[in-house]
Design a protein around this motif. Structure first.
Motif, PDB file in Angstrom:
ATOM      1  N   ASN A 234      44.481  15.163  73.056  1.00 12.97           N
ATOM      2  CA  ASN A 234      43.648  16.046  73.855  1.00 12.97           C
ATOM      3  C   ASN A 234      43.798  15.817  75.356  1.00 12.97           C
ATOM      4  OD1 ASN A 234      41.813  18.176  73.872  1.00 12.97           O
ATOM      5  ND2 ASN A 234      40.067  16.799  74.031  1.00 12.97           N
ATOM      6  N   THR A 235      44.741  14.954  75.756  1.00 14.45           N
ATOM      7  CA  THR A 235      44.929  14.697  77.185  1.00 14.45           C
ATOM      8  C   THR A 235      46.390  14.908  77.567  1.00 14.45           C
ATOM      9  OG1 THR A 235      45.309  12.318  76.927  1.00 14.45           O
ATOM     10  CG2 THR A 235      43.029  13.014  77.242  1.00 14.45           C
ATOM     11  N   SER A 236      46.608  15.188  78.840  1.00 15.42           N
ATOM     12  CA  SER A 236      47.951  15.473  79.342  1.00 15.42           C
ATOM     13  C   SER A 236      48.544  14.236  80.012  1.00 15.42           C
ATOM     14  CB  SER A 236      47.892  16.615  80.354  1.00 15.42           C
ATOM     15  OG  SER A 236      47.244  16.168  81.539  1.00 15.42           O
ATOM     16  N   ILE A 237      49.795  14.343  80.402  1.00 18.03           N
ATOM     17  CA  ILE A 237      50.464  13.273  81.144  1.00 18.03           C
ATOM     18  C   ILE A 237      49.756  13.036  82.474  1.00 18.03           C
ATOM     19  CG2 ILE A 237      52.184  14.804  82.215  1.00 18.03           C
ATOM     20  CD1 ILE A 237      53.055  11.323  80.962  1.00 18.03           C
ATOM     21  N   ILE A 238      49.166  14.081  83.038  1.00 16.91           N
ATOM     22  CA  ILE A 238      48.423  13.936  84.293  1.00 16.91           C
ATOM     23  C   ILE A 238      47.207  13.049  84.066  1.00 16.91           C
ATOM     24  CG2 ILE A 238      47.047  15.167  86.023  1.00 16.91           C
ATOM     25  CD1 ILE A 238      48.981  17.578  85.573  1.00 16.91           C
ATOM     26  N   ASN A 239      46.426  13.327  83.011  1.00 16.29           N
ATOM     27  CA  ASN A 239      45.243  12.514  82.694  1.00 16.29           C
ATOM     28  C   ASN A 239      45.625  11.109  82.278  1.00 16.29           C
ATOM     29  OD1 ASN A 239      44.395  15.464  81.105  1.00 16.29           O
ATOM     30  ND2 ASN A 239      43.326  14.812  82.928  1.00 16.29           N
ATOM     31  N   ASN A 240      46.714  11.004  81.560  1.00 20.51           N
ATOM     32  CA  ASN A 240      47.178   9.735  81.011  1.00 20.51           C
ATOM     33  C   ASN A 240      47.782   8.837  82.089  1.00 20.51           C
ATOM     34  OD1 ASN A 240      49.062   7.854  79.730  1.00 20.51           O
ATOM     35  ND2 ASN A 240      48.589   8.940  77.840  1.00 20.51           N
ATOM     36  N   LYS A 241      48.186   9.443  83.211  1.00 26.32           N
ATOM     37  CA  LYS A 241      48.850   8.728  84.309  1.00 26.32           C
ATOM     38  C   LYS A 241      50.153   8.068  83.855  1.00 26.32           C
ATOM     39  CE  LYS A 241      44.605   7.891  86.951  1.00 26.32           C
ATOM     40  NZ  LYS A 241      44.332   9.254  87.126  1.00 26.32           N
ATOM     41  N   GLY A 242      50.806   8.697  82.870  1.00 27.29           N
ATOM     42  CA  GLY A 242      52.075   8.186  82.376  1.00 27.29           C
ATOM     43  C   GLY A 242      53.230   8.599  83.281  1.00 27.29           C
ATOM     44  N   ASP A 243      54.410   8.151  82.917  1.00 28.70           N
ATOM     45  CA  ASP A 243      55.622   8.439  83.683  1.00 28.70           C
ATOM     46  C   ASP A 243      56.497   9.434  82.928  1.00 28.70           C
ATOM     47  OD1 ASP A 243      55.165   6.663  85.899  1.00 28.70           O
ATOM     48  OD2 ASP A 243      55.524   5.013  84.508  1.00 28.70           O
ATOM     49  N   ILE A 244      57.453  10.007  83.654  1.00 25.89           N
ATOM     50  CA  ILE A 244      58.379  10.969  83.062  1.00 25.89           C
ATOM     51  C   ILE A 244      59.809  10.622  83.460  1.00 25.89           C
ATOM     52  CG2 ILE A 244      59.144  13.386  83.057  1.00 25.89           C
ATOM     53  CD1 ILE A 244      56.320  14.286  83.421  1.00 25.89           C
ATOM     54  N   ILE A 245      60.711  10.746  82.482  1.00 25.21           N
ATOM     55  CA  ILE A 245      62.147  10.726  82.751  1.00 25.21           C
ATOM     56  C   ILE A 245      62.665  12.123  82.410  1.00 25.21           C
ATOM     57  CG2 ILE A 245      64.422   9.844  82.109  1.00 25.21           C
ATOM     58  CD1 ILE A 245      63.155   7.203  81.349  1.00 25.21           C
ATOM     59  N   ILE A 246      63.432  12.717  83.332  1.00 25.99           N
ATOM     60  CA  ILE A 246      64.051  14.018  83.105  1.00 25.99           C
ATOM     61  C   ILE A 246      65.561  13.825  83.041  1.00 25.99           C
ATOM     62  CG2 ILE A 246      64.416  16.347  83.996  1.00 25.99           C
ATOM     63  CD1 ILE A 246      61.727  16.008  85.517  1.00 25.99           C
ATOM     64  N   VAL A 247      66.164  14.325  81.959  1.00 27.66           N
ATOM     65  CA  VAL A 247      67.597  14.181  81.733  1.00 27.66           C
ATOM     66  C   VAL A 247      68.195  15.565  81.487  1.00 27.66           C
ATOM     67  CG1 VAL A 247      69.356  13.216  80.187  1.00 27.66           C
ATOM     68  CG2 VAL A 247      67.302  11.882  80.730  1.00 27.66           C
TER      69      VAL A 247
END
Length: 150
Positions: free
Chosen positions: A63-76
């Motif tokens: 129910n939460t997004s990467i924004i809420n989670n404060k996680g990181d992203i790798i784009i390939v």
């Protein structure tokens, strides 16, 4: 623009035995670009990815997004996402954008995600032979094509 989004406990990208990206909790995004992609595709896909509610809340519900989670992203970048396998056994990549079109769109997508996420993202290197490692969490894997947004 097509993306495969994987929720990960960890992910990394290695090029020529050198780790160029490394995250713990977050998303690994594989991105394929076609000639018809535009800034509208970039904006729509970035917002969709950043707001996808695929992380668990306090009750264990996605129910939460990467924004809420404060996680990181790798784009390939991954042109093989646009492979056609209708004929024969050798995939055709004719739909995938050539570098002169794909690189500026790929770079613009990275900038848009950084803006929407309000933090720097890590990346692979366009056109490089990359080794991608991940531990898919869930597993959660979502496929999104900006051409199917309506």
């Amino acid at each position: 623009m097509k993306a495969i989004i994987q929720r990960v406990s960890k992910a990394s990208v290695t090029i020529n035995n050198k780790k160029v990206a490394d995250i713990k909790n977050g998303l690994l995004v594989l991105l394929g670009i076609v000639n018809e992609d535009t800034s509208d595709d970039i904006s729509w896909l970035s917002k969709k990815i950043c707001n996808l509610r695929i992380f668990n809340d306090d009750q264990g519900v996605m129910n939460t997004s990467i924004i809420n989670n404060k996680g990181d992203i790798i784009i390939v970048s991954q042109f093989t996402l646009h492979a056609s396998t209708k004929k024969g056994n050798r995939p055709s990549y004719i739909k995938a954008a050539k570098p002169d079109i794909a690189i500026p769109l790929y770079e613009a997508f990275i900038k848009q995600v950084e803006t929407d996420l309000n933090k720097k993202v890590q990346t692979g290197q366009f056109g490089a032979d990359m080794k991608v490692e991940l531990l898919n969490d869930g597993p959660v894997t979502i496929i999104i094509d900006s051409k199917n947004k309506e």
